[in-house]
Design an enzyme around this catalytic site. Sequence first.
Site, mmCIF file in Angstrom:
data_model
loop_
_atom_site.group_PDB
_atom_site.id
_atom_site.type_symbol
_atom_site.label_atom_id
_atom_site.label_comp_id
_atom_site.label_asym_id
_atom_site.label_seq_id
_atom_site.Cartn_x
_atom_site.Cartn_y
_atom_site.Cartn_z
ATOM 1 N N GLY A 184 -38.020 -12.730 26.139
ATOM 2 C CA GLY A 184 -38.609 -13.182 24.771
ATOM 3 C C GLY A 184 -39.553 -14.130 25.170
ATOM 4 O O GLY A 184 -39.969 -14.591 26.301
ATOM 5 N N CYS A 185 -40.367 -14.418 24.092
ATOM 6 C CA CYS A 185 -41.714 -15.654 24.261
ATOM 7 C C CYS A 185 -41.245 -17.045 24.636
ATOM 8 O O CYS A 185 -41.511 -17.322 25.458
ATOM 9 C CB CYS A 185 -42.467 -15.423 22.977
ATOM 10 S SG CYS A 185 -41.583 -15.594 21.566
ATOM 11 N N TYR A 186 -40.437 -17.530 23.893
ATOM 12 C CA TYR A 186 -39.974 -18.903 24.194
ATOM 13 C C TYR A 186 -39.106 -18.879 25.382
ATOM 14 O O TYR A 186 -39.413 -19.741 26.401
ATOM 15 C CB TYR A 186 -38.854 -19.253 23.175
ATOM 16 C CG TYR A 186 -39.420 -19.808 21.652
ATOM 17 C CD1 TYR A 186 -40.617 -20.785 21.778
ATOM 18 C CD2 TYR A 186 -39.360 -19.173 20.331
ATOM 19 C CE1 TYR A 186 -41.109 -21.119 20.530
ATOM 20 C CE2 TYR A 186 -39.983 -19.563 19.307
ATOM 21 C CZ TYR A 186 -40.705 -20.430 19.354
ATOM 22 O OH TYR A 186 -41.123 -20.825 17.888
ATOM 23 N N THR A 217 -39.855 -17.177 28.045
ATOM 24 C CA THR A 217 -40.387 -17.088 28.988
ATOM 25 C C THR A 217 -41.324 -18.512 29.536
ATOM 26 O O THR A 217 -41.212 -19.076 30.713
ATOM 27 C CB THR A 217 -41.680 -16.006 28.900
ATOM 28 O OG1 THR A 217 -41.170 -14.766 28.717
ATOM 29 C CG2 THR A 217 -43.120 -16.159 29.889
#
Lengths: 345, 345, 345, 345
Positions: D150-152, D154
């Site tokens: 997921g972006c958060y 990472t």
Amino acid sequence: MIKVGIIGANGYTGYELMRLLANHSGAKVVYAASRSMANTPVAELYPALGGAYADMRFSVPSAEDAASYSDVVFTALPHGLSAEMGARIIRMGKKVIDLSADFRYDNLAVFEKTYDITHPCPQLNNTAVYGLTELNRKKIKSASLIANPGCYPTASILALYPLLAEKVIKLDGIIIDAKSGQSGAGRKADEAFSLCESALNFKAYAVANHRHTGEIEEKLSLAAGADITLSFTPHLLPISRGILATVYADLSLDEKAAQAAYKKFYGGEPFVSVLTAGALPELKSVTGSNICRIGFKADKRTGKIIIVSVIDNLIKGASGAAIQNMNVLFGLKETEGLPLVGNQI
Amino acid sequence: MIKVGIIGANGYTGYELMRLLANHSGAKVVYAASRSMANTPVAELYPALGGAYADMRFSVPSAEDAASYSDVVFTALPHGLSAEMGARIIRMGKKVIDLSADFRYDNLAVFEKTYDITHPCPQLNNTAVYGLTELNRKKIKSASLIANPGCYPTASILALYPLLAEKVIKLDGIIIDAKSGQSGAGRKADEAFSLCESALNFKAYAVANHRHTGEIEEKLSLAAGADITLSFTPHLLPISRGILATVYADLSLDEKAAQAAYKKFYGGEPFVSVLTAGALPELKSVTGSNICRIGFKADKRTGKIIIVSVIDNLIKGASGAAIQNMNVLFGLKETEGLPLVGNQI
Amino acid sequence: MIKVGIIGANGYTGYELMRLLANHSGAKVVYAASRSMANTPVAELYPALGGAYADMRFSVPSAEDAASYSDVVFTALPHGLSAEMGARIIRMGKKVIDLSADFRYDNLAVFEKTYDITHPCPQLNNTAVYGLTELNRKKIKSASLIANPGCYPTASILALYPLLAEKVIKLDGIIIDAKSGQSGAGRKADEAFSLCESALNFKAYAVANHRHTGEIEEKLSLAAGADITLSFTPHLLPISRGILATVYADLSLDEKAAQAAYKKFYGGEPFVSVLTAGALPELKSVTGSNICRIGFKADKRTGKIIIVSVIDNLIKGASGAAIQNMNVLFGLKETEGLPLVGNQI
Amino acid sequence: MIKVGIIGANGYTGYELMRLLANHSGAKVVYAASRSMANTPVAELYPALGGAYADMRFSVPSAEDAASYSDVVFTALPHGLSAEMGARIIRMGKKVIDLSADFRYDNLAVFEKTYDITHPCPQLNNTAVYGLTELNRKKIKSASLIANPGCYPTASILALYPLLAEKVIKLDGIIIDAKSGQSGAGRKADEAFSLCESALNFKAYAVANHRHTGEIEEKLSLAAGADITLSFTPHLLPISRGILATVYADLSLDEKAAQAAYKKFYGGEPFVSVLTAGALPELKSVTGSNICRIGFKADKRTGKIIIVSVIDNLIKGASGAAIQNMNVLFGLKETEGLPLVGNQI
């Protein structure tokens, strides 16, 4: 009709004072001074003010002129200078509402260290009232000199004061992660604040050493009856206006106690709006208004409460609060001239 | 591997050259000079370049150094200075692609009046090739000195050249209403370009006297085989990148003839994309790419054709076009290192 | 205290009416209806209104309720529906200020073709007054039904009316290149209007067929005393608020005559500000205010005059103008409740 | 040339995969499927892709087609659906890089509770490798199924993993205050994400219950060798791209130890850039690139370390990371096709 003078009128807080006072039924700007803009028509610097100040020019700053023309003077100068100018106006018997940091601290040692300056009039500082109206309304009524709070402190203190005073949260480990629009830095010619460099950017700044930290800690220590040391981290949003502070604290009591504490302090306040537990305010709900809106939520997993507090940094965080203080000082209706509704879009 | 030098590398066109060339398989920046940033690490001024230029510092600008280290030098200095620097590099036998206005005009009288300057090397000007690749590809191949076109002229000339050359529109009464992102004004510390002052603003500027007018008129007069006088009005958008030009002209022929004219000129062009009659491009379809996208629509009520032309002002309008010219000059694949797709979001 | 009803209150014009009227000393919103938001608290849809409308919910739209509670009803519904609702309120003896296009046209054939609809009450249309206050103040005073002008028409007509009436410009070849913020499209769930898709974008739309063209032409034909056919091209700015129209026309007379024409028509107007010849207004000088600011410049090279006209599309272009009309209609001070100063930042 | 298929290609991660792969020398998109956009030309939905995908249309999603045309398939579907589609492709012997949350969790109970779903293929989940390349490079090389982070997570995990693994910070009381651009929410028609409603706004959302919390805690617990429970608060920035996470933790060791820990883990990493102690990265230094940039500063007053981590959520936080994984999986140069430099402006 109260006559208002402004010294340091070319900045954004000066602009916002003039904008708001153009719609005030009981006060009127009669004097607006700026060294760098002296003799320039107000409408040349700020065309948007043209509709109300078509014939006014910025004056050369003069305590004497300000005091002779005005009933109250808003001083919005760099720290140090603001205190000197304010002191002279006070001596001439006029009220001063100071928008700089010069009179915000009870503890002058902290002020002097924070701002790297020797306070020019420490005795006068003792007479100054910290102008967070919701906490100091009574004292403001009879003050001569009001120290208008900083923008971050307004959002932060209003969020935390009731919880500390009512012992809803623990004293240690408080974190304030704050985000501000760029007008907080003032009107400036600086590449870093150009649209090209900042419109798609976001950043933290002054981490672990922002000047507003001491102001927040001092006022919250009063609430807690004990010294508070906290983390304060400001960030720069890619918009002009508004502050949102996300506050983390360890709960001693629960959400219900938090709600009760806020109700006790802000139950009748026209400009502080506290949401029901679990609801959190968005920034746009206050932009353009003099409202501070606060929401909170307990996190059972971590035992923390997360508080979100939003203000328009130029209004409730500066010029609106200053007018609110003026209204109290002169016995006007406290909400006069101050928008209760925001722009939303 | 072609060795590239850049003089005036601290501005946005310099930045964009370095950014694009970091992804170029056949060329490499070996020298980047800037007077104001001399000895500063590139990554300090432009952290985003850190991944590719971690060890490079800006050099003190020197024609000798540039010529000795590089096969080709991009000069991006203020007008006048750029020509002087370019002239010295040419004399040392290296190629120059100049991003200033210094070598863009055939008619030096118009140049000198427009820029209020005496051209420092008029004879060299005669050898310069105007680097709108789509129109001058052959000459560029054998040039030593290429005058990279202005950003507004790129969007405007590409939109109008085929229609004038094929006599689809009348010569009189052409209006170019252009809108540009703020990076067109360069990297600058200026209140008017601060986010606070410009993010919610839009304005026309340099109305009836913008410097690019003469450049546009000169090149379009070549297309028309007759003198063109037109109206050019630039506006400033509240974003960083991109130009959209809305062009109005009176039709001599019809939409079909317009489509044919565009096909004739741009049929095989990798970087010019002409839409079907009636479809109009949005700015975001080209931002981040080296594409110029053109759409047009006839208005039967008024007899006019409305043409919309969009480019990324820093890429196709400046640094991308410069690299395109470099590719042609050195016999590389014309599209090498140049994005065919845009950011869209 | 005038009692105000709003039907179609959930859109941005409804929002703006409620926001502005919260600061009006002589009028008060007593009824706000919205089909899609019926029974929802106003502050739930628009938290920023919470400070003034804490206890109000949107009503189910009803002409009967609106007429019985209110002295005047603002109707802001889709075309066709707005006329039907307005007609019923008029029959119950109450004033109507309609913000749709339904009653803007004298020529119903043009209206019906433009909006692809049969007008539901053509006779009532004959009694409607076009509510561009500066041009129709006298008729507005005694009207029952006011057709509030479109946003683009307001900016365009105010810019051109005096010049056509005083024969300063030629009738043919007028071009209006207009740029609007996205609130002009209304509150909507639409990918194309999402921040991701539109914040870095700029585009023309409805080229050669925007619905406001006929409204502009009809009113300007009255000024000219002859049929006007012009080019109108709207564009979408990556901001919420504001319209800037750049207008091109061929001069018959000169700048001086233009200045005189504007002075003749707008000399005493509180909400129209015309700059000295050669100065052009920026959008931010009017955002947040009810002002239309106009500048102009002659271009000797082309014989054209370029006029720039700016308004806040939601205020002078919609809700502010509607309140201005209400003030005239009820004999209140025309500027009451309407901001003369803008936000600037 | 590796043949790439994309299922769920109409969203922003699909867009970004196509955009980045257009510049990849060793891979090529041969199949792009989308149920809602089936048969629509790619360039119609995304005009900016027109320069590279002029002739491609979106396909009807089919595991069989994807597997038969492609060497590797990127699946970017809603959770649950993505796992089903991926499982079928794996059975046909092709590699899958899944951009949904379906295979990110070791602990399926947490996954199923968080996403309120029964995992469709729990056995396959056991074979999935969590695709944070910097931590799992070896396993990725031989994987068939990669769960793209997921972006958060990472931004958060890269910031905290070394500090927890090296015991530089305490396990309790970690706070991640994260701010994301709006593209993180995907392409959507939603009033709340319209420019009018969001461009001047900032807000916290999903406070104390965002779905990425469990993913972050699981991976960091591996680093710490103990269960981590932390506070995660996401906020929505008024821009499209980018994540900045401000992380607070109590120090066990000091800044030097922090620097050493980061060096140990990321010393040779091409896409993780750690600044010198005290320096903090701005978001724009990574937008447009595949870089994660990390800075940190100790606060002696509070005993905390403040860490700032920035990524482009669509690149390093999604599609760039997926391509990085593809490069590792197929033995290509890890940096191929992935920008090392950002847009800056």
